[in-house]
Motif scaffolding. Structure first.
Motif, PDB file in Angstrom:
ATOM      1  N   LEU A  58      10.712  15.581  -7.044  1.00 37.36           N
ATOM      2  CA  LEU A  58       9.664  14.408  -6.597  1.00 37.36           C
ATOM      3  C   LEU A  58       9.931  12.937  -6.888  1.00 37.36           C
ATOM      4  CD1 LEU A  58       6.412  15.883  -7.902  1.00 37.36           C
ATOM      5  CD2 LEU A  58       7.114  15.635  -5.789  1.00 37.36           C
ATOM      6  N   MET A  59      10.851  12.748  -7.987  1.00 36.19           N
ATOM      7  CA  MET A  59      11.400  11.576  -8.180  1.00 36.19           C
ATOM      8  C   MET A  59      12.605  11.097  -7.255  1.00 36.19           C
ATOM      9  SD  MET A  59       9.442  10.193 -10.515  1.00 36.19           S
ATOM     10  CE  MET A  59      10.698   8.825 -11.063  1.00 36.19           C
ATOM     11  N   THR A  60      13.391  12.141  -6.896  1.00 40.71           N
ATOM     12  CA  THR A  60      14.258  11.712  -5.862  1.00 40.71           C
ATOM     13  C   THR A  60      13.796  11.466  -4.601  1.00 40.71           C
ATOM     14  OG1 THR A  60      15.911  13.299  -6.965  1.00 40.71           O
ATOM     15  CG2 THR A  60      16.252  12.690  -4.603  1.00 40.71           C
ATOM     16  N   ILE A  61      12.714  12.304  -4.090  1.00 38.56           N
ATOM     17  CA  ILE A  61      11.929  11.755  -2.892  1.00 38.56           C
ATOM     18  C   ILE A  61      11.366  10.316  -3.119  1.00 38.56           C
ATOM     19  CG2 ILE A  61      10.174  12.571  -1.556  1.00 38.56           C
ATOM     20  CD1 ILE A  61      10.984  15.431  -2.049  1.00 38.56           C
ATOM     21  N   ALA A  62      10.891  10.295  -4.202  1.00 32.73           N
ATOM     22  CA  ALA A  62       9.789   9.125  -4.508  1.00 32.73           C
ATOM     23  C   ALA A  62      10.804   7.716  -4.264  1.00 32.73           C
ATOM     24  CB  ALA A  62       9.091   9.097  -5.807  1.00 32.73           C
ATOM     25  N   TRP A  63      12.003   7.767  -4.869  1.00 32.26           N
ATOM     26  CA  TRP A  63      13.038   6.754  -4.916  1.00 32.26           C
ATOM     27  C   TRP A  63      13.405   6.591  -3.622  1.00 32.26           C
ATOM     28  CZ3 TRP A  63      12.759   2.897  -7.991  1.00 32.26           C
ATOM     29  CH2 TRP A  63      12.312   2.977  -9.419  1.00 32.26           C
ATOM     30  N   THR A  64      13.566   7.557  -2.692  1.00 33.58           N
ATOM     31  CA  THR A  64      14.440   7.448  -1.208  1.00 33.58           C
ATOM     32  C   THR A  64      13.132   6.736  -0.320  1.00 33.58           C
ATOM     33  OG1 THR A  64      15.441   9.261  -1.531  1.00 33.58           O
ATOM     34  CG2 THR A  64      15.111   8.560   0.547  1.00 33.58           C
ATOM     35  N   THR A  65      12.042   7.133  -0.751  1.00 31.17           N
ATOM     36  CA  THR A  65      10.981   6.446   0.120  1.00 31.17           C
ATOM     37  C   THR A  65      10.600   5.075  -0.327  1.00 31.17           C
ATOM     38  OG1 THR A  65       9.191   7.672  -1.024  1.00 31.17           O
ATOM     39  CG2 THR A  65      10.041   8.917   0.765  1.00 31.17           C
ATOM     40  N   PHE A  66      10.584   4.941  -1.685  1.00 25.55           N
ATOM     41  CA  PHE A  66      10.380   3.377  -2.017  1.00 25.55           C
ATOM     42  C   PHE A  66      11.426   2.581  -1.449  1.00 25.55           C
ATOM     43  CE2 PHE A  66      11.479   0.444  -5.435  1.00 25.55           C
ATOM     44  CZ  PHE A  66      10.176   0.033  -5.525  1.00 25.55           C
ATOM     45  N   VAL A  67      12.697   2.904  -1.583  1.00 29.66           N
ATOM     46  CA  VAL A  67      13.709   1.914  -0.882  1.00 29.66           C
ATOM     47  C   VAL A  67      13.286   1.731   0.374  1.00 29.66           C
ATOM     48  CG1 VAL A  67      16.143   2.107  -0.359  1.00 29.66           C
ATOM     49  CG2 VAL A  67      15.367   2.481  -2.736  1.00 29.66           C
ATOM     50  N   LEU A  68      12.945   3.041   1.342  1.00 29.41           N
ATOM     51  CA  LEU A  68      12.900   2.772   2.780  1.00 29.41           C
ATOM     52  C   LEU A  68      11.299   1.780   2.914  1.00 29.41           C
ATOM     53  CD1 LEU A  68      13.434   6.300   4.025  1.00 29.41           C
ATOM     54  CD2 LEU A  68      14.882   4.313   4.233  1.00 29.41           C
ATOM     55  N   THR A  69      10.473   1.912   2.123  1.00 24.57           N
ATOM     56  CA  THR A  69       9.233   1.076   2.337  1.00 24.57           C
ATOM     57  C   THR A  69       9.670  -0.330   1.824  1.00 24.57           C
ATOM     58  OG1 THR A  69       7.904   2.991   1.591  1.00 24.57           O
ATOM     59  CG2 THR A  69       6.602   0.833   1.535  1.00 24.57           C
ATOM     60  N   GLU A  70      10.323  -0.663   0.733  1.00 25.18           N
ATOM     61  CA  GLU A  70      10.436  -1.983   0.524  1.00 25.18           C
ATOM     62  C   GLU A  70      11.731  -2.614   1.777  1.00 25.18           C
ATOM     63  OE1 GLU A  70       9.792  -3.857  -2.041  1.00 25.18           O
ATOM     64  OE2 GLU A  70       8.012  -2.632  -2.101  1.00 25.18           O
ATOM     65  N   ILE A  77       0.740  -1.161  -0.186  1.00 25.03           N
ATOM     66  CA  ILE A  77      -0.140   0.109  -0.047  1.00 25.03           C
ATOM     67  C   ILE A  77       0.775   1.183  -0.003  1.00 25.03           C
ATOM     68  CG2 ILE A  77      -1.625   1.237   1.488  1.00 25.03           C
ATOM     69  CD1 ILE A  77      -2.813  -1.375   2.247  1.00 25.03           C
ATOM     70  N   GLY A  78       2.023   1.315   0.723  1.00 24.56           N
ATOM     71  CA  GLY A  78       2.872   2.478   0.904  1.00 24.56           C
ATOM     72  C   GLY A  78       3.279   2.653  -0.523  1.00 24.56           C
ATOM     73  N   VAL A  79       3.740   1.618  -1.267  1.00 23.45           N
ATOM     74  CA  VAL A  79       4.413   1.985  -2.312  1.00 23.45           C
ATOM     75  C   VAL A  79       3.464   2.467  -3.444  1.00 23.45           C
ATOM     76  CG1 VAL A  79       5.428   0.739  -4.722  1.00 23.45           C
ATOM     77  CG2 VAL A  79       6.264   0.255  -2.440  1.00 23.45           C
ATOM     78  N   GLY A  80       2.162   2.083  -3.469  1.00 18.17           N
ATOM     79  CA  GLY A  80       1.106   2.630  -4.484  1.00 18.17           C
ATOM     80  C   GLY A  80       0.968   4.020  -3.965  1.00 18.17           C
ATOM     81  N   LEU A  81       1.021   4.536  -2.511  1.00 17.46           N
ATOM     82  CA  LEU A  81       0.681   5.687  -2.373  1.00 17.46           C
ATOM     83  C   LEU A  81       1.803   6.653  -2.667  1.00 17.46           C
ATOM     84  CD1 LEU A  81      -0.953   5.281   1.273  1.00 17.46           C
ATOM     85  CD2 LEU A  81      -2.098   6.147  -1.008  1.00 17.46           C
ATOM     86  N   ILE A  82       2.872   5.927  -2.700  1.00 18.56           N
ATOM     87  CA  ILE A  82       4.303   6.920  -3.168  1.00 18.56           C
ATOM     88  C   ILE A  82       4.126   7.326  -4.499  1.00 18.56           C
ATOM     89  CG2 ILE A  82       6.878   6.680  -3.398  1.00 18.56           C
ATOM     90  CD1 ILE A  82       6.840   5.127  -1.007  1.00 18.56           C
ATOM     91  N   TRP A  83       3.799   6.325  -5.257  1.00 11.06           N
ATOM     92  CA  TRP A  83       3.623   6.583  -6.826  1.00 11.06           C
ATOM     93  C   TRP A  83       2.725   7.159  -7.386  1.00 11.06           C
ATOM     94  CZ3 TRP A  83       8.275   6.954  -8.623  1.00 11.06           C
ATOM     95  CH2 TRP A  83       9.321   5.973  -8.161  1.00 11.06           C
ATOM     96  N   ALA A  84       1.474   7.132  -6.491  1.00  9.88           N
ATOM     97  CA  ALA A  84       0.408   8.066  -6.603  1.00  9.88           C
ATOM     98  C   ALA A  84       0.451   9.423  -6.688  1.00  9.88           C
ATOM     99  CB  ALA A  84      -1.003   7.562  -5.946  1.00  9.88           C
TER     100      ALA A  84
END
Length: 85
Positions: free
Chosen positions: A57-69, A34-41
């Protein structure tokens, strides 16, 4: 005394039925999914509203994506530890 309790808890955690461990990992993977879906949305929404901010936005998205994964990977490791016993 607390060391004894921790040792007993660790021993009990490694004696879990593998099927129960698989169910636990499946439930634990829902949160990062769910977190990954919310990040990319949020990135898509932000880029649509302000296209010039896409780089930030992409820099922040990839950083939070990695933390979520990482949460999902920790859950996978715990699943293998629990099901190996």
């Amino acid at each position: 005394m607390s060391n004894i309790v921790l040792a007993q808890a660790a021993e009990a955690a490694t004696n879990i039925n593998p099927g129960l461990a698989a169910i636990g990992y499946g439930l634990g993977a829902i949160g990062p999914g769910i977190g990954v879906g919310l990040i990319w949305a949020a990135v898509i929404n932000g880029t649509a509203r302000q296209p010039e901010a896409q780089g930030k936005l992409m820099t922040i998205a990839w950083t939070t994506f990695v933390l979520t994964e990482v949460l999902a990977l920790i859950g996978l490791v715990i699943y293998f530890i629990a099901s190996a016993g």
